[in-house]
Design a protein around this motif. Structure first.
Motif, PDB file in Angstrom:
ATOM      1  N   GLU A 215       0.830  -1.324  -0.052  1.00  0.00           N
ATOM      2  CA  GLU A 215      -0.095   0.101  -0.079  1.00  0.00           C
ATOM      3  C   GLU A 215       0.843   1.187  -0.041  1.00  0.00           C
ATOM      4  O   GLU A 215       0.445   2.233  -0.468  1.00  0.00           O
ATOM      5  CB  GLU A 215      -0.870   0.019   1.103  1.00  0.00           C
ATOM      6  CG  GLU A 215      -2.186  -0.767   1.094  1.00  0.00           C
ATOM      7  CD  GLU A 215      -3.320  -0.525   2.202  1.00  0.00           C
ATOM      8  OE1 GLU A 215      -2.770  -0.128   3.304  1.00  0.00           O
ATOM      9  OE2 GLU A 215      -4.368  -0.856   2.095  1.00  0.00           O
ATOM     10  N   ASP A 216       2.181   1.310   0.777  1.00  0.00           N
ATOM     11  CA  ASP A 216       2.877   2.381   0.484  1.00  0.00           C
ATOM     12  C   ASP A 216       3.605   2.835  -0.526  1.00  0.00           C
ATOM     13  O   ASP A 216       3.816   4.012  -1.005  1.00  0.00           O
ATOM     14  CB  ASP A 216       3.945   2.411   1.587  1.00  0.00           C
ATOM     15  CG  ASP A 216       3.418   2.320   3.246  1.00  0.00           C
ATOM     16  OD1 ASP A 216       2.327   2.752   3.404  1.00  0.00           O
ATOM     17  OD2 ASP A 216       4.300   1.642   4.075  1.00  0.00           O
ATOM     18  N   ARG A 217       3.451   1.789  -1.546  1.00  0.00           N
ATOM     19  CA  ARG A 217       4.007   2.040  -2.894  1.00  0.00           C
ATOM     20  C   ARG A 217       3.145   2.877  -3.882  1.00  0.00           C
ATOM     21  O   ARG A 217       3.730   3.606  -4.847  1.00  0.00           O
ATOM     22  CB  ARG A 217       4.549   0.983  -3.567  1.00  0.00           C
ATOM     23  CG  ARG A 217       5.486   0.075  -2.655  1.00  0.00           C
ATOM     24  CD  ARG A 217       6.196  -1.261  -3.338  1.00  0.00           C
ATOM     25  NE  ARG A 217       7.049  -1.851  -2.633  1.00  0.00           N
ATOM     26  CZ  ARG A 217       8.001  -2.233  -3.227  1.00  0.00           C
ATOM     27  NH1 ARG A 217       8.377  -2.173  -4.369  1.00  0.00           N
ATOM     28  NH2 ARG A 217       9.017  -2.798  -2.394  1.00  0.00           N
ATOM     29  N   SER A 218       1.877   2.659  -3.787  1.00  0.00           N
ATOM     30  CA  SER A 218       1.191   3.322  -4.629  1.00  0.00           C
ATOM     31  C   SER A 218      -0.404   3.388  -4.098  1.00  0.00           C
ATOM     32  O   SER A 218      -0.844   2.346  -3.462  1.00  0.00           O
ATOM     33  CB  SER A 218       0.876   2.506  -6.192  1.00  0.00           C
ATOM     34  OG  SER A 218      -0.066   3.103  -6.752  1.00  0.00           O
ATOM     35  N   ARG A 219      -0.960   4.411  -4.187  1.00  0.00           N
ATOM     36  CA  ARG A 219      -2.535   4.462  -3.869  1.00  0.00           C
ATOM     37  C   ARG A 219      -3.279   3.360  -4.503  1.00  0.00           C
ATOM     38  O   ARG A 219      -4.369   3.061  -4.147  1.00  0.00           O
ATOM     39  CB  ARG A 219      -3.156   5.788  -4.007  1.00  0.00           C
ATOM     40  CG  ARG A 219      -3.253   6.355  -5.571  1.00  0.00           C
ATOM     41  CD  ARG A 219      -3.478   7.869  -5.571  1.00  0.00           C
ATOM     42  NE  ARG A 219      -4.716   8.130  -5.011  1.00  0.00           N
ATOM     43  CZ  ARG A 219      -6.199   7.950  -5.605  1.00  0.00           C
ATOM     44  NH1 ARG A 219      -6.230   7.474  -6.711  1.00  0.00           N
ATOM     45  NH2 ARG A 219      -7.062   8.184  -4.889  1.00  0.00           N
TER      46      ARG A 219
END
Length: 72
Positions: free
Chosen positions: A22-26
């Motif tokens: 989740e932290d890599r892309s919305r």
């Protein structure tokens, strides 16, 4: 393994992977919501309706979180 078990394994695995990313892309937040919806369907199909309800709520929470992230 029967088809329902394979479906459940896929849904839960997708939840784990998309949550971890989740932290890599919305878009992984939205994918997590979709995986939660699949987990909800699995819960209802196997007869564990409390699991299905909770996963459906998680899907709605994730969609709401996705809609509030910048970049829409």
């Amino acid at each position: 393994m029967d088809g329902l078990t394979v479906f459940g394994l896929f849904a839960v695995s997708a939840m784990l992977v998309t949550y971890a990313l989740e932290d890599r892309s919305r878009w992984f937040v939205l994918a997590f919501a979709g995986a939660c919806a699949l987990g909800s369907a699995y819960g209802f199909l196997q007869g564990a309706w409390p699991f299905g309800v909770v996963e459906a709520i998680w899907a709605l929470v994730a969609v709401r979180r996705w809609s509030r992230l910048p970049g829409l």
